[in-house]
Enzyme design. Structure first.
Site, PDB file in Angstrom:
ATOM      1  N   GLU A  53      37.112 -40.371  27.393  1.00  0.00           N
ATOM      2  CA  GLU A  53      36.651 -39.476  28.456  1.00  0.00           C
ATOM      3  C   GLU A  53      37.668 -39.529  29.587  1.00  0.00           C
ATOM      4  O   GLU A  53      38.241 -40.588  29.868  1.00  0.00           O
ATOM      5  CB  GLU A  53      35.275 -39.911  28.979  1.00  0.00           C
ATOM      6  CG  GLU A  53      34.822 -39.069  30.177  1.00  0.00           C
ATOM      7  CD  GLU A  53      33.373 -39.264  30.571  1.00  0.00           C
ATOM      8  OE1 GLU A  53      32.788 -40.296  30.226  1.00  0.00           O
ATOM      9  OE2 GLU A  53      32.849 -38.363  31.251  1.00  0.00           O
ATOM     10  N   CYS A 248      29.986 -37.720  30.403  1.00  0.00           N
ATOM     11  CA  CYS A 248      29.388 -36.801  31.374  1.00  0.00           C
ATOM     12  C   CYS A 248      30.297 -35.629  31.701  1.00  0.00           C
ATOM     13  O   CYS A 248      29.839 -34.598  32.200  1.00  0.00           O
ATOM     14  CB  CYS A 248      29.057 -37.537  32.661  1.00  0.00           C
ATOM     15  SG  CYS A 248      27.757 -38.747  32.445  1.00  0.00           S
ATOM     16  N   ASN A 379      25.845 -34.205  25.597  1.00  0.00           N
ATOM     17  CA  ASN A 379      26.280 -35.602  25.733  1.00  0.00           C
ATOM     18  C   ASN A 379      25.084 -36.532  25.805  1.00  0.00           C
ATOM     19  O   ASN A 379      24.538 -36.926  24.793  1.00  0.00           O
ATOM     20  CB  ASN A 379      27.173 -35.758  26.971  1.00  0.00           C
ATOM     21  CG  ASN A 379      27.502 -37.220  27.243  1.00  0.00           C
ATOM     22  OD1 ASN A 379      27.819 -37.951  26.307  1.00  0.00           O
ATOM     23  ND2 ASN A 379      27.408 -37.656  28.483  1.00  0.00           N
ATOM     24  N   GLU A 380      24.660 -36.825  26.995  1.00  0.00           N
ATOM     25  CA  GLU A 380      23.620 -37.849  27.166  1.00  0.00           C
ATOM     26  C   GLU A 380      22.369 -37.151  27.699  1.00  0.00           C
ATOM     27  O   GLU A 380      21.854 -37.498  28.743  1.00  0.00           O
ATOM     28  CB  GLU A 380      24.159 -38.858  28.180  1.00  0.00           C
ATOM     29  CG  GLU A 380      23.626 -40.223  28.083  1.00  0.00           C
ATOM     30  CD  GLU A 380      24.324 -41.149  29.069  1.00  0.00           C
ATOM     31  OE1 GLU A 380      24.403 -40.826  30.277  1.00  0.00           O
ATOM     32  OE2 GLU A 380      24.789 -42.207  28.638  1.00  0.00           O
TER      33      GLU A 380
HETATM   34  O1  AHR Z   1      31.129 -44.003  29.864  1.00  0.00           O
HETATM   35  C1  AHR Z   1      30.821 -43.585  31.149  1.00  0.00           C
HETATM   36  C2  AHR Z   1      29.607 -42.688  31.176  1.00  0.00           C
HETATM   37  O2  AHR Z   1      28.486 -43.366  30.732  1.00  0.00           O
HETATM   38  C3  AHR Z   1      29.666 -41.486  30.289  1.00  0.00           C
HETATM   39  O3  AHR Z   1      30.335 -40.443  30.868  1.00  0.00           O
HETATM   40  C4  AHR Z   1      28.230 -41.136  30.089  1.00  0.00           C
HETATM   41  O4  AHR Z   1      27.997 -40.500  28.873  1.00  0.00           O
HETATM   42  C5  AHR Z   1      27.534 -42.462  30.228  1.00  0.00           C
HETATM   43  O5  AHR Z   1      26.491 -42.397  31.091  1.00  0.00           O
END
Ligand code: AHR
Length: 665
Positions: A53, A248, A379-380
């Site tokens: 990321e 994120c 993603n999350e």
């Molecule tokens: O790894 C850092 C962050 O942690 C990522 O962007 C997210 O997916 C998670 O909350």
């Protein structure tokens, strides 16, 4: 609850207290039976991967080797990163012009006016926390320029921390009409925090854009390339997959700020810059100069995967912005654009060159398909709004590309109501893989080594998509950026990973997160690899990942103590595999106790008469030990050859991760 609070909530029980379990048993011999003739679950060749990321300056200022920050004046403050000076009686000015109606993706350029033929006008770029410049290395400078009137000459000069020149070159005379001009120079000295001067002399008006400086030596010597030392560190992990571009960052703080892969391919001057969402995420680690140039875009990600033999795992926005931030969602009747992006990505990666997106891939120099096999939807994400959008995506993808496996989110944490809800509904949806995230204490990792031994295995497989053992600030007083990557955290991850490996039928992919962090520009820690402008360092966690990824095996075999899997009894954790490609048995044994342990391995299957082994271990009694750029070898693996018999006794060190590799015929 804020992002940070949630994270902390999960780790309030974080401990770096002594592991007391096992004290009483320090002297007894623990017998581990390795059933080397009972191969069980297949291990996915992609099992151990990496999570990339653009956080902590991982892309711009990191892996992406561009040295000029804000090269196209597109930051909201157009001169951020730049300094202007008139020297020796020069009378000059600089004006930033916006032509957004004519060019929405690269609207700004600068106009330099030299009013009299005297002195020099100097534009200085500070780089990403300085520029790393190396003695005897060559650097390529390029600039888009258009001479409006008169005769303005352009020179470039690299300087060190004392502003002493360490490399310079001149450009050919700039003519009318926009053209790219290039020159290169070799540095006569090394500077960790150098700068670039762009020097204008003469009289006249010149328009400029896309001022760029790259080392000639990039990964595979590619122009617009990647930092070779960092890619090498990734390659040395032999990752089975690369998850990209996040995290994120996929979601954005709001939808307008989401990651859109189509805007990251093709001409780099036309890749529209946006703010990096980590720019403002943490007030205590603000990074006001953090933007995404997308010089490292989707084509480069696919190319990187191919280079290092990893399967690509792109994670796509599913019509939802970060739920910790705006939580904005695309209206359900307006998700077509998002879904089309996903379908088009498959065409871009795998489609024939006669298709629109496959044709674009070919025009970028890669007519062969990239062999994309899976994509993540969101993603999350969490909640019903996620399920609604996931269903729309899954229906479209399954109809058009049933060959592509879909990864669904299980939300930000590994337990609780949201997690239970998502794992239940995503299994009902028959998601191929469910992405579980755990940023938890070392204690959590030790206590969860058996997490998957009795998991629901019926439908979906697990993608351990983001994990790292987090310690608290108060537990590590050392102020180095790298200091949260402690041996204790890494050891607890190793213990947990034996459980992932033992359940390889269920857990098919796993990646530590985040991957990369700049020591002067990080927002989040711990991270797997730390770097500055010139060097990088592998953390203890990196070496643990490498122990597993380079000693994978093809099938799980039982390793039992008293007839049970070893998942914390006596503070020991064990998994074993057979590697039928390279003809070897691999045993991983973690000792989380502060005492050494006597182990007797009984190779009960007697696949062959084992005669020798290679024993690789990482061990230190200092739980808080970490590797830093200045001191990179504090915690690292050492290997030795040893004799091995089918009833083999070994003494393993306290707080150690051990891998025994036994070749057989
Ligand atoms: O790894 C850092 C962050 O942690 C990522 O962007 C997210 O997916 C998670 O909350």
């Amino acid at each position: 609850m804020t992002f940070q609070k949630l994270l902390r909530k999960g780790i309030t029980t974080c401990t770096i207290a002594l592991a007391s379990a096992g004290l009483a048993s320090a002297q007894k011999t623990v017998k581990i039976s390795v059933l080397d003739n009972k191969p069980g679950a297949h291990i996915s060749p992609s099992m151990w991967g990496v999570f990339f990321e653009d956080i902590n300056f991982a892309a711009d200022g990191g892996l992406y080797a561009e040295l000029v920050k804000n090269r196209s004046f597109e930051f909201p403050m157009p001169m951020m990163g730049w300094d202007e000076k008139e020297l020796n009686g020069a009378d000059a000015s600089l004006l930033v012009v916006n032509r957004s109606l004519a060019n929405t993706s690269n609207p700004r350029y600068a106009v330099v006016t030299m009013k009299k033929n005297e002195g020099a006008f100097v534009l200085t770029n500070e780089g990403f926390r300085g520029m790393g410049l190396t003695k005897d290395e060559s650097y390529n400078f390029s600039i888009m320029a258009h001479a409006v009137e008169g005769d303005v000459k352009i020179k470039v000069q690299a300087v060190n921390e004392k502003n002493e020149p360490i490399g310079e070159a001149s450009l050919d005379a700039v003519k009318g009409g926009w053209n790219t001009y290039r020159t290169s120079f070799k540095c006569t000295a090394t500077a960790a925090k150098g700068k670039l001067n762009v020097i204008f002399e003469g009289k006249g008006v010149v328009e400029i854009d896309m001022l760029s400086l790259f080392p000639q030596h990039t990964w595979k010597q590619r122009p617009n390339g990647l930092r070779a030392d960092l890619v090498q560190k990734l390659a040395d992990l032999h990752p089975g997959f690369v998850r990209f571009p996040g995290g994120c960052i996929v979601e954005g703080r709001e939808l307008a700020n989401r990651y859109q892969w189509k805007k990251t391919v093709g001409d780099i001057a036309e890749r529209q810059l946006i703010m990096n969402r980590w720019n403002v995420e943490f007030s205590y680690r603000n990074a006001p100069d953090y933007y995404q140039s997308f010089g490292l875009g989707f084509f480069e990600y696919f190319q990187l995967c191919e280079d290092i033999g990893a399967t690509a795992l792109p994670i796509l926005n599913c019509g939802m912005a970060c739920q910790y931030n705006s939580a904005e969602v695309a209206s359900l009747n307006q998700t077509d654009e998002y879904i089309q992006d996903a379908l088009d990505l498959v065409e871009f990666a795998n489609g024939s060159t006669s298709t629109k997106w496959g044709g674009l891939r070919a025009s970028l120099g890669h007519p062969a398909p990239f062999n994309l096999k899976m994509v993540g939807i969101g993603n999350e994400q969490w909640g019903e709004q996620y399920l609604e959008r996931y269903k729309l995506f899954a229906a479209a993808m399954k109809q058009k590309h049933p060959e592509i496996k879909l990864v669904a989110s299980a939300g930000p944490g590994p337990d609780g109501d949201q997690f239970d809800y998502l794992t239940k509904v995503m299994r009902q949806e028959k998601a191929n893989l469910i992405d579980e995230h755990y940023y938890r204490s070392p204690k959590w990792f030790l206590n969860n080594a058996a997490r998957y031994d009795n998991y629901d295995r019926k439908v979906s497989k697990v993608f351990a998509g983001e994990y790292a053992a987090h310690i608290m600030d108060e537990d590590q007083k050392d102020t180095h950026a790298e200091s949260h990557n402690t041996w204790w955290a890494a050891l607890s991850e190793a213990a947990f990973m034996t459980g992932l490996e033992r359940n390889a039928d269920m857990v098919q992919l796993a990646s530590y997160a985040p991957l990369l962090a700049h020591v002067d520009a990080w927002q989040w820690r711990p991270d797997l690899i730390w770097f500055n402008n010139l060097q990088s360092v592998a953390t203890p966690n990196y070496y643990v990942q490498q122990l597993f990824s380079t000693n994978k095996g093809t099938r799980v075999i039982p390793a039992l103590a008293d007839g049970k899997v070893l998942a914390g009894q006596d503070s020991l954790y064990c998994s074993a595999t057979v590697d039928s490609v390279n003809n070897r048995i691999i045993i991983k044994l973690i000792n989380a106790a502060e005492q050494s342990k006597q182990i007797s391995f009984d190779m009960t299957g007697k696949k062959s008469a084992f005669k020798q082994a290679t024993w690789t271990k990482i061990a230190t009694m200092n739980k808080l030990a970490f590797n830093s750029i200045d001191n990179p070898d504090v915690v690292k693996p050492v290997s030795q050859k040893m004799k091995w018999s089918n009833k083999q006794t070994v003494t393993i060190e306290p707080l150690s991760a051990n891998v025994f590799v036994l070749p057989y015929r």
